[in-house]
Design a protein around this motif. Structure first.
Motif, PDB file in Angstrom:
ATOM      1  N   TYR A 156      -1.301   4.393  -8.641  1.00  0.00           N
ATOM      2  CA  TYR A 156      -2.126   3.968  -7.514  1.00  0.00           C
ATOM      3  C   TYR A 156      -1.530   2.725  -6.861  1.00  0.00           C
ATOM      4  N   SER A 157      -1.722   2.605  -5.568  1.00  0.00           N
ATOM      5  CA  SER A 157      -1.282   1.426  -4.842  1.00  0.00           C
ATOM      6  C   SER A 157      -2.380   0.360  -4.945  1.00  0.00           C
ATOM      7  N   TYR A 158      -2.115  -0.664  -5.723  1.00  0.00           N
ATOM      8  CA  TYR A 158      -3.102  -1.707  -5.951  1.00  0.00           C
ATOM      9  C   TYR A 158      -3.432  -2.446  -4.661  1.00  0.00           C
ATOM     10  N   THR A 159      -2.446  -2.634  -3.807  1.00  0.00           N
ATOM     11  CA  THR A 159      -2.681  -3.371  -2.563  1.00  0.00           C
ATOM     12  C   THR A 159      -3.593  -2.593  -1.623  1.00  0.00           C
ATOM     13  N   LYS A 160      -3.469  -1.269  -1.584  1.00  0.00           N
ATOM     14  CA  LYS A 160      -4.346  -0.471  -0.722  1.00  0.00           C
ATOM     15  C   LYS A 160      -5.775  -0.453  -1.256  1.00  0.00           C
ATOM     16  N   ILE A 161      -5.917  -0.351  -2.578  1.00  0.00           N
ATOM     17  CA  ILE A 161      -7.249  -0.394  -3.176  1.00  0.00           C
ATOM     18  C   ILE A 161      -7.883  -1.752  -2.904  1.00  0.00           C
ATOM     19  N   LEU A 162      -7.102  -2.819  -3.060  1.00  0.00           N
ATOM     20  CA  LEU A 162      -7.608  -4.168  -2.808  1.00  0.00           C
ATOM     21  C   LEU A 162      -8.026  -4.330  -1.353  1.00  0.00           C
ATOM     22  N   LYS A 163      -7.232  -3.798  -0.451  1.00  0.00           N
ATOM     23  CA  LYS A 163      -7.551  -3.901   0.972  1.00  0.00           C
ATOM     24  C   LYS A 163      -8.889  -3.218   1.276  1.00  0.00           C
ATOM     25  N   ASP A 164      -9.107  -2.037   0.704  1.00  0.00           N
ATOM     26  CA  ASP A 164     -10.365  -1.332   0.913  1.00  0.00           C
ATOM     27  C   ASP A 164     -11.542  -2.071   0.278  1.00  0.00           C
ATOM     28  N   LEU A 165     -11.336  -2.619  -0.922  1.00  0.00           N
ATOM     29  CA  LEU A 165     -12.401  -3.365  -1.596  1.00  0.00           C
ATOM     30  C   LEU A 165     -12.788  -4.607  -0.789  1.00  0.00           C
ATOM     31  N   LYS A 166     -11.801  -5.322  -0.296  1.00  0.00           N
ATOM     32  CA  LYS A 166     -12.066  -6.532   0.481  1.00  0.00           C
ATOM     33  C   LYS A 166     -12.827  -6.213   1.761  1.00  0.00           C
ATOM     34  N   LYS A 167     -12.443  -5.127   2.413  1.00  0.00           N
ATOM     35  CA  LYS A 167     -13.093  -4.749   3.665  1.00  0.00           C
ATOM     36  C   LYS A 167     -14.520  -4.247   3.415  1.00  0.00           C
ATOM     37  N   GLU A 168     -14.697  -3.504   2.347  1.00  0.00           N
ATOM     38  CA  GLU A 168     -16.004  -2.921   2.037  1.00  0.00           C
ATOM     39  C   GLU A 168     -17.034  -3.977   1.634  1.00  0.00           C
ATOM     40  N   PHE A 169     -16.614  -4.965   0.835  1.00  0.00           N
ATOM     41  CA  PHE A 169     -17.556  -5.917   0.253  1.00  0.00           C
ATOM     42  C   PHE A 169     -17.494  -7.302   0.887  1.00  0.00           C
ATOM     43  N   CYS A 170     -16.698  -7.477   1.932  1.00  0.00           N
ATOM     44  CA  CYS A 170     -16.599  -8.752   2.655  1.00  0.00           C
ATOM     45  C   CYS A 170     -16.313  -9.918   1.706  1.00  0.00           C
ATOM     46  N   CYS A 171     -15.278  -9.767   0.905  1.00  0.00           N
ATOM     47  CA  CYS A 171     -14.878 -10.832  -0.010  1.00  0.00           C
ATOM     48  C   CYS A 171     -13.359 -10.920  -0.012  1.00  0.00           C
ATOM     49  N   ASN A 172     -12.835 -11.981  -0.561  1.00  0.00           N
ATOM     50  CA  ASN A 172     -11.400 -12.150  -0.648  1.00  0.00           C
ATOM     51  C   ASN A 172     -10.932 -11.710  -2.035  1.00  0.00           C
ATOM     52  N   GLY A 173      -9.645 -11.416  -2.166  1.00  0.00           N
ATOM     53  CA  GLY A 173      -9.116 -10.984  -3.444  1.00  0.00           C
ATOM     54  C   GLY A 173      -7.607 -10.998  -3.456  1.00  0.00           C
ATOM     55  N   THR A 174      -7.051 -10.724  -4.625  1.00  0.00           N
ATOM     56  CA  THR A 174      -5.608 -10.712  -4.792  1.00  0.00           C
ATOM     57  C   THR A 174      -5.235  -9.799  -5.958  1.00  0.00           C
ATOM     58  N   VAL A 175      -3.961  -9.432  -6.008  1.00  0.00           N
ATOM     59  CA  VAL A 175      -3.421  -8.681  -7.137  1.00  0.00           C
ATOM     60  C   VAL A 175      -2.551  -9.631  -7.939  1.00  0.00           C
ATOM     61  N   VAL A 176      -2.857  -9.786  -9.225  1.00  0.00           N
ATOM     62  CA  VAL A 176      -2.162 -10.724 -10.094  1.00  0.00           C
ATOM     63  C   VAL A 176      -1.355  -9.935 -11.110  1.00  0.00           C
TER      64      VAL A 176
END
Length: 113
Positions: A54-74
């Protein structure tokens, strides 16, 4: 002397079962969603154990947009890639991952207080 050996208690490790489960964690392939307290009322939600294809960056992008929060992949040396989100997003992330078809409900473990 043999009577004395029978009376000496052996060392008991209460975490032996937990360590045995952790060693085979890759075989069960659970996705762990955890919350970590930062400071004060601030908290962090981490998602680990997603499949590597899975592309972690794409999942993160969708999560950030859906829940209006910031995030990162570590990148963690032991756990691999871990997604971190601001706030307590455990319920949101778990429902998102199941609805998107990324994981099954049986493979999801939610941790925290």
């Amino acid at each position: 002397m043999s009577d004395l050996d029978d009376q000496v208690p052996t060392a008991f490790d209460p975490f032996a079962e937990a360590n045995a489960e952790d060693s085979g964690a890759g075989s069960k392939e659970y996705v762990h969603v955890r919350v970590q307290q930062r400071n004060g009322r601030k908290s962090l939600t981490t998602v680990q154990g997603l499949k590597k294809e899975y592309s972690y960056t794409k999942i993160l992008k969708d999560l950030k947009k859906e829940f209006c929060c910031n995030g990162t992949v570590v990148q963690d040396p032991d756990l691999g890639q871990v997604i971190q989100l601001q706030g307590d997003q455990r319920k949101n992330v778990s429902t998102f991952l199941v609805q998107a078809g990324i994981v099954k409900k049986e493979q999801l473990k939610i941790h925290g207080f």
